[in-house]
Design a protein around this motif. Sequence first.
Motif: not given
Lengths: 891, 122
Positions: A27-29, A31-39, B74-89
């Motif tokens: 999920e994280e990766i 998302g990161d990839m998509e964000e970068i893609f949009q940029d 350590t890490s934990e999930f943050g918020g999701a944005t539209r830009k990220r296609g709905g995926k959380r950071k």
Amino acid sequence: MGQSNNIRPPKYILRILRLFVKRNYLEEIEGDMEEIFQDNMKAHSKAKARRLYAWETLKLLRPIIMKKIKVSSSPNHYGMFKNHFKTSLRSLRKNLLFSGINITGLSISMAVGILMILLLSELGSFDSFHDQKDNIYRLTSSKTMFGRERNLATASIFIANELDEKASGVERVAIVRGGLTADIKTKDGGLNINGFYSSSSFFDVFSFKLKEGNPRAALADPNSIVLTESTSRMIFGRENPMGKPMTMITGSGLNDTINGMVTGILRDPPLNSHMRFEVLVSLNTLDNTSISTSSERRDFRTDPQDISLNYIYLVLNETVKKEHIESVLANIMNGINSRIETPITHLLQPLDSFVTSESSLLENLPGPSFPLNRIFLMVGLTFIVLLSACFNYTNLSLARALRRSREIGIRKVIGASRFQVFGQFIVEAVLLALIALIIGLGLFFLIKPEFLDLPNPAARGHRMFSLDMDYVHLLYFIVFAVVTGCIAGFLPSFILSKLKGNIIFNNASKIKIFSGTDLRRVLMVFQFIMSIGLIMCAVLVHKQYRFAVDYDLGYNTDQIVNISIKGDYIDLLEYEYGKIPEVEGTSKSSMVLGIGGAIMGLAESEDRNSSIRFLINEIDEKYLDMHEFEVLAGSGFLDALKENENRQHIIVNEEFLKGLDLGPPQDAIGKNIWYNNDRLRILGVVKNFVNMSLTMNLEKAFAFVQPSDSKRYTTLGVKLSGNDLVASMEKLEKGYVGLDSVHPFESTFYDSKIAETYEQHKATYNIISFLAVLAVLISTLGLMGMAVFTVESRKKEVGIRKVLGAGIGNLALLLSRGYFVMIIIAGAIAIPLSLYLVNKIVMNEFLYRTKLGIPEVLSGFLVVVVMSAITIGRQIIMAAVRNPADTLRTE
Amino acid sequence: MIFNIFTAITKEIKMKKTKLGEFEELVLLTVVVLQNEAYGVRIKKELEERLGETLSVGSIQSALKRMEQKGFLTSEFGGATRKRGGKRKRIYTASRQAHRVLGEIKEIRARLWASMPELSTL
């Protein structure tokens, strides 16, 4: 710089990403990839953004990010295996009937398979004890003789010497000449031994071990005799015979005497030697002209056409190719062939094909033969039996698939991979095969003595095989069993492992009976085809065999027994036999008809303008009458020839007349022909008859003459009356033994003599019928299993129909209809196929073929129908009679 | 299975040799600096700007994951944005152990710099 919100990253790259990235990180990766893609879309062009996306994806391929490769090296392998093992055992025990059927079928296949493996292994090891086995070759000859192309395993001494001189690369040559059969006097009487004359290089080529004596010198001097251990024990008992004198009486008519000395004792040749012998005599013994009088010709060393008695073995240098030597041979023979009537071709045969060459293609073999085509036949049939058993297993397993679907479902839900389920069922099949192997081994030991007794005409009383088992073989057997298990279990495992867990539990009604019903039908049809086909082949071959034996030969052979004479006492014996009341008549001849031995002659017309080759038999004046030949014109011989009288008459058959254009039988009487520089008058004409065995081309022209010397008679034919043949034979034997104490009493009835010729066909027939019975048995078992299953699974249906009023007949028809359709289809395929195969392969050897009637053609079909009716019928009757109340109670 | 053994061994070796690689140190420092905004893309951009060169998502991610396994993050999930296609950071935080190690390294470097001879002659 356009709207970037609606454009997604490249779909396929994203898919790849999802494939390899760890689930936790995905999920994280992503998302990161998509964000970068949009940029990137904002900063660069769409295409560039996509490219960058792909590039970044590629660079994400790092071990720490990638999914763990799921190697099935889960540390729990052993545990899983144990579980599968236990489950398999349990399942086998629960379904005793099916397991029993499968085990029976597989055990039989294993037994036959074991036999094949041992056989092939032994065949492969023939002659393997010779050190130079890779470089030993034998000279073969091809020549057109008696109108036919003949291939011989023998050649001339002439060509051997030429080769030795002219060809480089031929390191050693051993000349082994056959025809040595000698009488020896011992303390207790006499005996007869067989062997070869051999050149002194024998031990340079072959690795037979000499127990006593020097291999270089043993066969160097003339009159040297080398005995095998057991022969020496028979003659000399426990004494050491080295250096002792030994007298051998040899030659046809036993005219020659060899006063020899024992120069060596040979360890008995092992069973896997292509050459079998009891004694070796040095070849140069024959150079003494006083010895070779009648049989051996003076020029046996130099005549290029003396190719029927000598086995020529060569050891070639490793670097030399067989073709090179063959071309040298061709060169030498070119010159020779221009001088002789029919050309001779010589070729080389490597050691590993000595035993497997076809005896019908290669004649004069010095020992046993087991031709390749028969081996293929047996292996092929074994394979069919095995297939039958495997089909059974597949069929029955698939039929029961539904019963195990719950078990499979649970396993899958718990987390078994498809591969693991597949593996489980393979384990089950292999386990079954291994159990079958053990039983099969037991079966094998039961049938082993039967098999070892199979007659092989070329082995002349020796056993062909020993079929000993070695530890290595055990390994082969286990591998064989495992492979069989895998083959048999493959299909069921494959189909069963496809079942999806959730479907089983959620939607039971939606499970299709894909348990391969169509596949099962095809398999059953196959089994039926094999059964019908095999039975038909056996029946047809048997009919042809019987036909050949009973064929009307043109003369009478009933109650006539032929006694072979090996001494000078035939007249005395005839007189003795005349005193026995059961003896109706006797007659002498130099040849026994109908077997295939031949003495050829050349006859010319009176004006010497035309000539023909013909077959000749020397007979006395009673012969024609005793055998009831049909005399078309003239008469038979009237009196025996007197002491020094030359022959004056000849009796010929119709073909002979045709060959010399002598006109119809009536007109031919009184005409003269020339034979052997004698002018003979045609005294009588007989109707054509069958001479050679029905498998070889018939020699058409035939004639009878009277012998110049009564020593030329080798056979006394005795016609017996009455039914007690055994008693009569005993009297004959007594009379014989009184006159000949050296040679065993050899007598054969025509029927058995002719039948002996067909021994090899009989052996083939026996093997085919045996394997046919096996295949049919296995198929029937399988059919029974299927029938049980089908009826079981349809019992509710049957119950309902009964309640609704169906009669037993209707029910029986309904349940069996499917099967009979399959049998008919199988018959339609099997019958023409079998006819074609039998015609092509077996019948080709026979000139005269029996007519095939409807009964033979339908035989296989009918047998299968009857067997099926019995097995299915029983099940059906049981089901139809059952009280519907019982079956429907649980509804 | 062999592959897993291999990676385990190399991890052992790595741990023995250096606690923190150069790049890892940089990433760790960036995480501390960015505080609440320390997630993949942001870390990458920040570092790219400071270093003046492009970095790949892969290198950043692998550094982050490695350090998380070592216990520095350590890490934990943050918020999701539209830009990220709905995926959380995922927001990363440096652990106490990480701070300690960073401090140690800084200390070692500082002392080394202090012991350096006069640079004017170089």
